[in-house]
Design an enzyme around this catalytic site. Structure first.
Site, PDB file in Angstrom:
ATOM      1  CG  HIS A 206      -1.702  -1.236   1.418  1.00 46.36           C
ATOM      2  ND1 HIS A 206      -2.953  -1.451   0.889  1.00 46.36           N
ATOM      3  CD2 HIS A 206      -1.371  -2.377   2.074  1.00 46.36           C
ATOM      4  CE1 HIS A 206      -3.366  -2.667   1.222  1.00 46.36           C
ATOM      5  NE2 HIS A 206      -2.419  -3.257   1.932  1.00 46.36           N
TER       6      HIS A 206
ATOM      7  CB  SER B 166      12.549  22.554 -15.925  1.00 47.66           C
ATOM      8  OG  SER B 166      11.840  23.770 -16.024  1.00 47.66           O
TER       9      SER B 166
ATOM     10  CE  LYS C 120      11.251  19.347 -11.708  1.00 49.60           C
ATOM     11  NZ  LYS C 120      10.005  19.713 -12.375  1.00 49.60           N
TER      12      LYS C 120
ATOM     13  CD  GLU D  14       8.172  11.989 -15.983  1.00 49.14           C
ATOM     14  OE1 GLU D  14       7.265  12.640 -15.470  1.00 49.14           O
ATOM     15  OE2 GLU D  14       9.166  12.523 -16.514  1.00 49.14           O
TER      16      GLU D  14
END
Ligand code: ARG
Length: 496
Positions: free
Chosen positions: A159, A280, A286, A293
Site C-alpha cells: 500500500h 526544465s 530540475k 515516465e
C-alpha cells in the site's frame, strides 16, 4: 482522376486516387519485401519439386527475384502504391522483367491472403526474438545489481507504506522473476506464430498439386497451419502478440513507477543518470525522470494496440477481410516501443546510483521490524499470533504517539516489559529490531535472506541462459532455412 488498375479483371474503371490512398498498404509493407521474396522463392521451389511448374519457368522467375534483391539493396526497388501492396509489387516486378509468359505463372496455387499472413509471420518471429534479447538484456542488468546488493537494506512496501525490511537485491530479483514469465509467454507465442500459412491459398486450398510441408521447411517454420480457412481468417497470433507485449509493458511500467518515486526528493533513494533525464525550460534545478515516465506513458500505446486489434476482429465474418490489413502498423510499432522501453530501462538502471544510506536510514526510522517482533513473541513466549499482533500494535501506537520508533530501545524495552513481563532480554531485543537480522531471518524459500536471494540470483541466471540458448537455436533454424532456400535456388539457376 483514377489510378490504373493492376488487376483489371472484371473492371472497366480505375480506382479513384482517394480510394487508392485509402487502401494502400505499401507504406507499411516495405518492411516485408525480403520476407515476400522468400515466400515467392519457397513457393516456386515447391511447385518445381512437385511438378506443378516446369523448371525453365521457375528459373526465369527465380533469377528475376535475385535481381530484385539487388535492386532493393541498391534502393532501386520502390513499392508503387498503385499496386496496392508488396505482393502485387513483387509479382509485377517479375512480370515486367521476365514477361507475362513466365511471370504470369507465379501466382498459381496461392493467393495474397495466404501470402500476407506468411510475410507477417516471417517478420514477426524475428521481432519476437529481438524482444526476448532485450528482456534478457534488462534481466542481466538487474541480476548484476542484485548480486552486489543482497544485503543493501531498504524498506519493502505494501500500500506504499513501509511494510518489512527487504534488500535492493530482493527488489531487483523480483523484476527478473517477473520478466522470466514474459520470456515464457514470448516463447509460447513464438511457437504459435511459427506455423506456415502458405498454401492455404485464398480460403479453400487449391486443386493444383502442392506440398505445404516443403514450403514450411524452406522457410524454417516448425509446422503447417493446416486448416486453410482458419489460416487466412485468423489473427489471434496478432492479438496474442499485443497481449504478451501489454503484460510485459505493465511490468516495465511498474518498475518505471518505482524509479520515478525513488528519484523524488521525498524518497531520495536513487539518482538517475544524466543521460536518461532532462531539465526544465524554466526551473534550472530540475532533473526530470523522463525516460522512466516515457516507459510508463508508452505502455498505453501497446494496450491501445491490443484493444484495437480485438476490435478489428470482433465483427469479422469468417474468411479474409481487408480490415485485417490494419494490424501491421500497430504490430511493428508496438514491438519497437517494447524493445526500446526494455533497452532504455536497462541503460538507465545500469548507470543509476542508489542512495544506500538513505534506504537503510528510512528503515531504521520506521516500524518495519514490528512483524518480526510479533513473530518472536509467538516463537519464544508461546503467544498466539493474534495476541502478539495486539501487543506489538499497542507498543507501536505508544511509541508513535511520542514520535519514537522500535529503534528507541529503552522505551521499547520498557513498554514491552509492561505488556509481556519483560521476557525479551535487552540485547536480544536489539538484535530483533535490527533490519539486517530481520532480513536474514526470512530465510524461507523465496524470502529476503541474502543467502536465499543469492540462490535465486544463480537460479534466475541459469534460467536466462536457457532462454539465450533457445533464442540461439531458433535463429539458427531460421538461418539454416534461408541457406537451404538459397542453395536450392542456386541449384536451379546454375544447373541448367
Ligand atoms: N494488402 C493486403 C493486406 O495487407 C494483402 C491481402 C489482400 N488480399 C485481398 N484479397 N485483397 O492484408
Amino acid at each position: 482522376m483514377g489510378s490504373k488498375r493492376y488487376l483489371k479483371g472484371r473492371f472497366n474503371k480505375d480506382v479513384t486516387d482517394e480510394m487508392r490512398e485509402f487502401i494502400d498498404s505499401t507504406g507499411i509493407d516495405k518492411d516485408m519485401v525480403y520476407e515476400d521474396i522468400w515466400g515467392n522463392e519457397a513457393h516456386l521451389l515447391m511447385l518445381v519439386s512437385v511438378g506443378s511448374i516446369e523448371k525453365c519457368y521457375a528459373r526465369e522467375m527465380l533469377n528475376c527475384l535475385q535481381i530484385a534483391k539487388e535492386d532493393i539493396r541498391g534502393n532501386k526497388f520502390e513499392l508503387d502504391p498503385t499496386l496496392e501492396d508488396v505482393h502485387l509489387n513483387v509479382e509485377s516486378y517479375i512480370i515486367r522483367n521476365c514477361g507475362i509468359e513466365y511471370g504470369g505463372k507465379l501466382h498459381i496455387a496461392r493467393s495474397r491472403n495466404d501470402q500476407v499472413v506468411t510475410d507477417v509471420k516471417l517478420r514477426l518471429r524475428e521481432e519476437i526474438l529481438e524482444v526476448m534479447d532485450s528482456v534478457m538484456g534488462l534481466q542481466n542488468v538487474l541480476l548484476k545489481l542484485a548480486s552486489k546488493t543482497v544485503d543493501t537494506i531498504m524498506p519493502g512496501f505494501t500500500h506504499l507504506q513501509h511494510a518489512q525490511p527487504i534488500t535492493l537485491g530482493f527488489w531487483a530479483t523480483a523484476y527478473v522473476s517477473m520478466l522470466m514469465r514474459d520470456l515464457e509467454r514470448l516463447e509460447a507465442l513464438y511457437s504459435r506464430v511459427n506455423r506456415s500459412p502458405l498454401g492455404a491459398a485464398a480460403l479453400a486450398g487449391t486443386s493444383f498439386k502442392i506440398d505445404r510441408n516443403i514450403t514450411a521447411k524452406l522457410m524454417g517454420f516448425d509446422s503447417v497451419h493446416v486448416h486453410a480457412l482458419d489460416t487466412v481468417s485468423s489473427r489471434d497470433f496478432v492479438v496474442e502478440t499485443f497481449s504478451v507485449l501489454s503484460i510485459l509493458m505493465s511490468n516495465l511500467s511498474r518498475m518505471a513507477e518505482d524509479l520515478i518515486l525513488w528519484s523524488s526528493r521525498e524518497f531520495d533513494f536513487i539518482s538517475l543518470p544524466e543521460g536518461y533525464t532532462t531539465g526544465s525550460s524554466i526551473m534550472p534545478q530540475k532533473k526530470n525522470p523522463d525516460a522512466a515516465e516515457m516507459v510508463r506513458g508508452k505502455t498505453g500505446r501497446v494496450y491501445g494496440a491490443l484493444m484495437q486489434s480485438l476490435s478489428i476482429l470482433k465483427g469479422l465474418p469468417l474468411g479474409y477481410n481487408r480490415d485485417l490489413q490494419e494490424d501491421r502498423s500497430l504490430l511493428w510499432n508496438s514491438l519497437k516501443t517494447t524493445r526500446m522501453s526494455l533497452d532504455v530501462m536497462g541503460g538507465m538502471l545500469s548507470e543509476a546510483e542508489f542512495n544506500k544510506k538513505k534506504m537503510e536510514d528510512v528503515v531504521d526510522e520506521s516500524f518495519a521490524a514490528a512483524t518480526e517482533l510479533a513473530n518472536h513473541l509467538v516463537k519464544v513466549n508461546k503467544m498466539s499470533f493474534r495476541e502478539s499482533h495486539q501487543v506489538i500494535g499497542d507498543v507501536v501506537s505508544k511509541l508513535a504517539d511520542e514520535g519514537k520508533t522500535l529503534r528507541d530501545i529503552d522505551e521499547t524495552f520498557a513498554l514491552l516489559k509492561k505488556e509481556i513481563d519483560g521476557s525479551i532480554p535487552l540485547n536480544e531485543l536489539k538484535k530483533l529490531v535490527d533490519s539486517k537480522r530481520v532480513v536474514e531471518a526470512n530465510s524461507s524459500l523465496g524470502g529476503t535472506s541474502p543467502k536465499e536471494v543469492g540462490r535465486m540470483v544463480s537460479s534466475l541466471k541459469s534460467g536466462v541462459k536457457g532462454y539465450r540458448k533457445s533464442v540461439w537455436k531458433k535463429r539458427d533454424k531460421i538461418a539454416k532455412a534461408k541457406e537451404l532456400t538459397e542453395s536450392e535456388v542456386m541449384d536451379i539457376l546454375v544447373n541448367k
